[in-house]
Structures are given as C-alpha cells and as structure tokens.
Write a protein that holds these residues in place. Sequence first.
Motif, PDB file in Angstrom:
ATOM      1  N   ASP A  33       0.879  -1.176  -0.203  1.00  0.00           N
ATOM      2  CA  ASP A  33       0.045   0.030   0.096  1.00  0.00           C
ATOM      3  C   ASP A  33       0.837   1.151  -0.007  1.00  0.00           C
ATOM      4  OD1 ASP A  33      -2.355  -1.300  -0.061  1.00  0.00           O
ATOM      5  OD2 ASP A  33      -2.374  -1.569   2.210  1.00  0.00           O
ATOM      6  N   SER A  34       2.013   1.264   0.112  1.00  0.00           N
ATOM      7  CA  SER A  34       2.930   2.421   0.105  1.00  0.00           C
ATOM      8  C   SER A  34       3.267   2.919  -1.145  1.00  0.00           C
ATOM      9  CB  SER A  34       4.308   1.897   0.576  1.00  0.00           C
ATOM     10  OG  SER A  34       4.157   1.321   2.180  1.00  0.00           O
ATOM     11  N   PRO A  35       2.983   4.303  -1.321  1.00  0.00           N
ATOM     12  CA  PRO A  35       3.093   4.947  -2.522  1.00  0.00           C
ATOM     13  C   PRO A  35       4.438   5.465  -2.844  1.00  0.00           C
ATOM     14  CG  PRO A  35       2.113   6.323  -1.293  1.00  0.00           C
ATOM     15  CD  PRO A  35       2.189   5.148  -0.476  1.00  0.00           C
ATOM     16  N   VAL A  36       4.989   5.561  -4.027  1.00  0.00           N
ATOM     17  CA  VAL A  36       6.431   6.045  -4.262  1.00  0.00           C
ATOM     18  C   VAL A  36       6.039   7.391  -4.804  1.00  0.00           C
ATOM     19  CG1 VAL A  36       8.469   6.011  -5.498  1.00  0.00           C
ATOM     20  CG2 VAL A  36       7.092   3.819  -4.856  1.00  0.00           C
ATOM     21  N   ILE A  37       6.262   8.720  -3.862  1.00  0.00           N
ATOM     22  CA  ILE A  37       5.896   9.998  -4.062  1.00  0.00           C
ATOM     23  C   ILE A  37       7.142  10.820  -4.828  1.00  0.00           C
ATOM     24  CG2 ILE A  37       4.494  11.925  -3.351  1.00  0.00           C
ATOM     25  CD1 ILE A  37       3.635  10.457  -0.999  1.00  0.00           C
ATOM     26  N   TRP A  38       7.316  10.405  -5.844  1.00  0.00           N
ATOM     27  CA  TRP A  38       8.681  10.770  -6.519  1.00  0.00           C
ATOM     28  C   TRP A  38       8.404  11.489  -7.756  1.00  0.00           C
ATOM     29  CZ3 TRP A  38      12.608   6.012  -6.680  1.00  0.00           C
ATOM     30  CH2 TRP A  38      12.852   5.849  -5.349  1.00  0.00           C
ATOM     31  N   ARG A  39       9.293  12.600  -8.120  1.00  0.00           N
ATOM     32  CA  ARG A  39       9.014  13.352  -9.205  1.00  0.00           C
ATOM     33  C   ARG A  39      10.262  12.713 -10.245  1.00  0.00           C
ATOM     34  NH1 ARG A  39       6.033  17.744  -8.936  1.00  0.00           N
ATOM     35  NH2 ARG A  39       5.580  18.664  -6.940  1.00  0.00           N
ATOM     36  N   GLY A  40      10.151  13.438 -11.440  1.00  0.00           N
ATOM     37  CA  GLY A  40      11.099  12.772 -12.659  1.00  0.00           C
ATOM     38  C   GLY A  40      12.377  12.562 -12.539  1.00  0.00           C
ATOM     39  N   PRO A  41      13.381  13.329 -11.957  1.00  0.00           N
ATOM     40  CA  PRO A  41      14.721  13.004 -11.661  1.00  0.00           C
ATOM     41  C   PRO A  41      14.803  11.877 -10.795  1.00  0.00           C
ATOM     42  CG  PRO A  41      14.463  15.328 -11.360  1.00  0.00           C
ATOM     43  CD  PRO A  41      12.852  14.754 -11.385  1.00  0.00           C
ATOM     44  N   MET A  42      13.996  11.545  -9.678  1.00  0.00           N
ATOM     45  CA  MET A  42      14.331  10.658  -8.718  1.00  0.00           C
ATOM     46  C   MET A  42      13.909   9.260  -9.340  1.00  0.00           C
ATOM     47  SD  MET A  42      12.875  12.150  -5.134  1.00  0.00           S
ATOM     48  CE  MET A  42      13.656  10.825  -4.199  1.00  0.00           C
ATOM     49  N   LYS A  43      12.612   9.404 -10.268  1.00  0.00           N
ATOM     50  CA  LYS A  43      12.410   8.185 -11.097  1.00  0.00           C
ATOM     51  C   LYS A  43      13.563   7.660 -12.018  1.00  0.00           C
ATOM     52  CE  LYS A  43       7.349   8.888 -11.460  1.00  0.00           C
ATOM     53  NZ  LYS A  43       6.255   9.328 -12.102  1.00  0.00           N
ATOM     54  N   MET A  44      14.142   8.555 -12.404  1.00  0.00           N
ATOM     55  CA  MET A  44      15.194   8.540 -13.676  1.00  0.00           C
ATOM     56  C   MET A  44      16.376   7.709 -12.887  1.00  0.00           C
ATOM     57  SD  MET A  44      17.048  10.753 -16.425  1.00  0.00           S
ATOM     58  CE  MET A  44      17.760   9.906 -17.759  1.00  0.00           C
ATOM     59  N   GLY A  45      16.545   8.298 -11.484  1.00  0.00           N
ATOM     60  CA  GLY A  45      17.748   7.647 -10.700  1.00  0.00           C
ATOM     61  C   GLY A  45      17.376   6.138 -10.487  1.00  0.00           C
ATOM     62  N   ALA A  46      16.363   5.688 -10.095  1.00  0.00           N
ATOM     63  CA  ALA A  46      15.886   4.326  -9.881  1.00  0.00           C
ATOM     64  C   ALA A  46      15.781   3.559 -11.035  1.00  0.00           C
ATOM     65  CB  ALA A  46      14.470   4.448  -9.245  1.00  0.00           C
ATOM     66  N   THR A  70       3.585   8.408 -22.589  1.00  0.00           N
ATOM     67  CA  THR A  70       4.983   8.956 -22.827  1.00  0.00           C
ATOM     68  C   THR A  70       5.388   9.680 -21.533  1.00  0.00           C
ATOM     69  OG1 THR A  70       3.782  11.102 -23.344  1.00  0.00           O
ATOM     70  CG2 THR A  70       4.562   9.847 -25.123  1.00  0.00           C
ATOM     71  N   SER A  71       5.230   8.639 -20.586  1.00  0.00           N
ATOM     72  CA  SER A  71       5.678   9.059 -19.097  1.00  0.00           C
ATOM     73  C   SER A  71       7.307   9.133 -18.934  1.00  0.00           C
ATOM     74  CB  SER A  71       5.302   7.910 -18.213  1.00  0.00           C
ATOM     75  OG  SER A  71       5.960   6.674 -18.494  1.00  0.00           O
ATOM     76  N   ASP A  72       7.758   9.775 -18.042  1.00  0.00           N
ATOM     77  CA  ASP A  72       9.080   9.687 -17.619  1.00  0.00           C
ATOM     78  C   ASP A  72       9.832   8.495 -17.849  1.00  0.00           C
ATOM     79  OD1 ASP A  72       8.960  12.571 -16.957  1.00  0.00           O
ATOM     80  OD2 ASP A  72       8.740  12.216 -14.774  1.00  0.00           O
ATOM     81  N   GLU A  73       9.206   7.465 -17.136  1.00  0.00           N
ATOM     82  CA  GLU A  73       9.869   5.920 -17.158  1.00  0.00           C
ATOM     83  C   GLU A  73      10.067   5.656 -18.515  1.00  0.00           C
ATOM     84  OE1 GLU A  73       7.146   6.944 -15.669  1.00  0.00           O
ATOM     85  OE2 GLU A  73       7.211   6.007 -13.494  1.00  0.00           O
ATOM     86  N   THR A  74       9.008   5.832 -19.339  1.00  0.00           N
ATOM     87  CA  THR A  74       9.318   5.600 -20.950  1.00  0.00           C
ATOM     88  C   THR A  74      10.306   6.294 -21.477  1.00  0.00           C
ATOM     89  OG1 THR A  74       6.871   4.827 -20.956  1.00  0.00           O
ATOM     90  CG2 THR A  74       7.775   4.903 -23.080  1.00  0.00           C
ATOM     91  N   LEU A  75      10.285   7.654 -21.353  1.00  0.00           N
ATOM     92  CA  LEU A  75      11.389   8.358 -21.959  1.00  0.00           C
ATOM     93  C   LEU A  75      12.770   8.179 -21.426  1.00  0.00           C
ATOM     94  CD1 LEU A  75      12.223  10.679 -23.856  1.00  0.00           C
ATOM     95  CD2 LEU A  75      11.552  12.265 -21.930  1.00  0.00           C
ATOM     96  N   ASP A  76      12.940   7.902 -20.202  1.00  0.00           N
ATOM     97  CA  ASP A  76      14.121   7.478 -19.547  1.00  0.00           C
ATOM     98  C   ASP A  76      14.761   6.226 -20.266  1.00  0.00           C
ATOM     99  OD1 ASP A  76      14.129   9.556 -18.031  1.00  0.00           O
ATOM    100  OD2 ASP A  76      13.266   8.397 -16.159  1.00  0.00           O
TER     101      ASP A  76
END
Length: 280
Positions: A33-46, A70-76
């Motif tokens: 149930d824990s969400p990942v409240i991250w913006r683009g740069p943190m997502k890209m780091g992961a 065309t989300s951040d993850e797809t672009l990364d």
Amino acid sequence: KPRVDPEVKKFYPVNGPLNIKVMSMAFLIENSDSPVIWRGPMKMGAVRQFLGDTIWGDLDYLICDLPPGTSDETLDILQLIPKENVIIVSTPQEVALMDARKTIKMAQIMKRNILGIIENMSGYKCPKCGEFIEIFGSGRCEKAAKDFSIQLLGKIPFEVEVGVQSDRGIPFVIKYSNYDSAKAFKEIVIIVSTPQEVALMDARKTIKMAQIMKRNILGIIENMSGYKCPKCGEFIEIFGSGRCEKAAKDFSIQLLGKIPFEVEVGVQSDRGIPFVIKYS
C-alpha cells in the motif's frame, strides 16, 4: 526482497516462475500500500539503478514493463537503452489508443525499432452461451498499425483465468496452455495480462498517498465491476469481486458504488457523448 552484495554495492533480482528474473520498486517499499511519491529526476535515478546496479547475469531478453503513454519512465528507458526494440500493447478503446499512438510516435521520433502492436482484451467469449463479443470494439489497433506502418503482432482475447492466475504469480500460458489467450500469447511470444488485483495495488497506493498528504478522500468507485452477456443475460464478474470493498475497509473510506461494464459506455465516450444522458 532483492539480495544485496555489500562488496560491490549491487543487488540481485528476485527469481520468479520459469527462472524469470524480476526487479521492481514493489520489492523495495514497506508494503503493497506504500506509494512512491517521486518526481521525474528521482524516477530516472531508480531506473538507472535497476539497469546498472542489478546483477542480471546472462539474459535472453530484458523486458521493461512501462506505464501507458509518454511518461518519464518510458522516456528514460528510450534514452538509456538506445538499441532496444519496442512493443506497444493497447486495449481496443479509442481513448486507450490515444496513449498508444503517442508512444508509437515518440519511439519513431527517437528512431527506435518498433516490433509492432498487440491488441489486448480484444474480445470475450461468454462462458454460458459461447457468444464472442467485441466488448471494447474492434479495428482501432489495426488502424494504428496501418497509420504508423508497423505490424499488428496479434490479438489476445479476454479470459477470466488470465487475471486469476497472474494475481497468483502462475504463468497462464503453462497452466491453461489450451486456452485461446494462451495460444495468442505463444504466437506473439510475449506474456500480456491485466489482472484486476494488480490494478487495485495502484489504487491502494493512491489512497495511501492522499492520506499521507492529508487530503479528503470521498471514497472509491469500482468500475467495470461485471458484465451482462447481451445474448443470454448472464451476469459475470469478469474481473472478480470484493477487492474494492476490502480496500475501502482497510483504509476506512466509503465504497461509493459499482459501475458494471457496458459496451456502449466506451462507444459514446469515444464520440464525446455523455453516456448517462444518451442511455439514462
């Protein structure tokens, strides 16, 4: 949980069925149930860590399951792996195809090789009368394939057991290899599923995030809660039942209602016509 090698400061993926190696944020959070409240740069780091700091070993294929559009993850991923092949998966609704078409266009602009598009949940056979119904319509994936000059890899019909077995972590193509959807999976050499329990995982994370941020949650609505066969009248809970009620109870919020699946909802929505007015 992934096993960490402290000497090299890297981790090993989790072994799944058929020795499939899996890495996911789901393994690293406190609970489902824990969400990942991250913006683009943190997502890209992961994403970079998953690719570079995971000890994958020898692989036949590396498959990245990405969100629609065309989300951040797809672009990364498109930027980090320049020679990857792209497979587009979409259900047949016009609204879903809008995201899929944008993904195709983005991949083409970035000069990536698109293997083709797969139409998921392309139709449903009533288990009582055997009638095959194109519950989301048809023809739109074929049109997208034609418009962008890519291949339509195949159509996977909706079958209840796909979701049930996927939620249990059991490869459907092995347990029910004689089913139509399993045959479609094998023909296009990729496993695609839309298990409803997995969908609830995202909903639960959203609820948890809203609660952490102290937002007022009016409640939860269960959409596509069941389907009535137009030929025999049998009502079938095609995605199962009870999970939204459980989420409402777990988070002490209200279950606002259940909306059954009806083909004309999608048809009129694609036309921009409010369904509640035309078919009140």
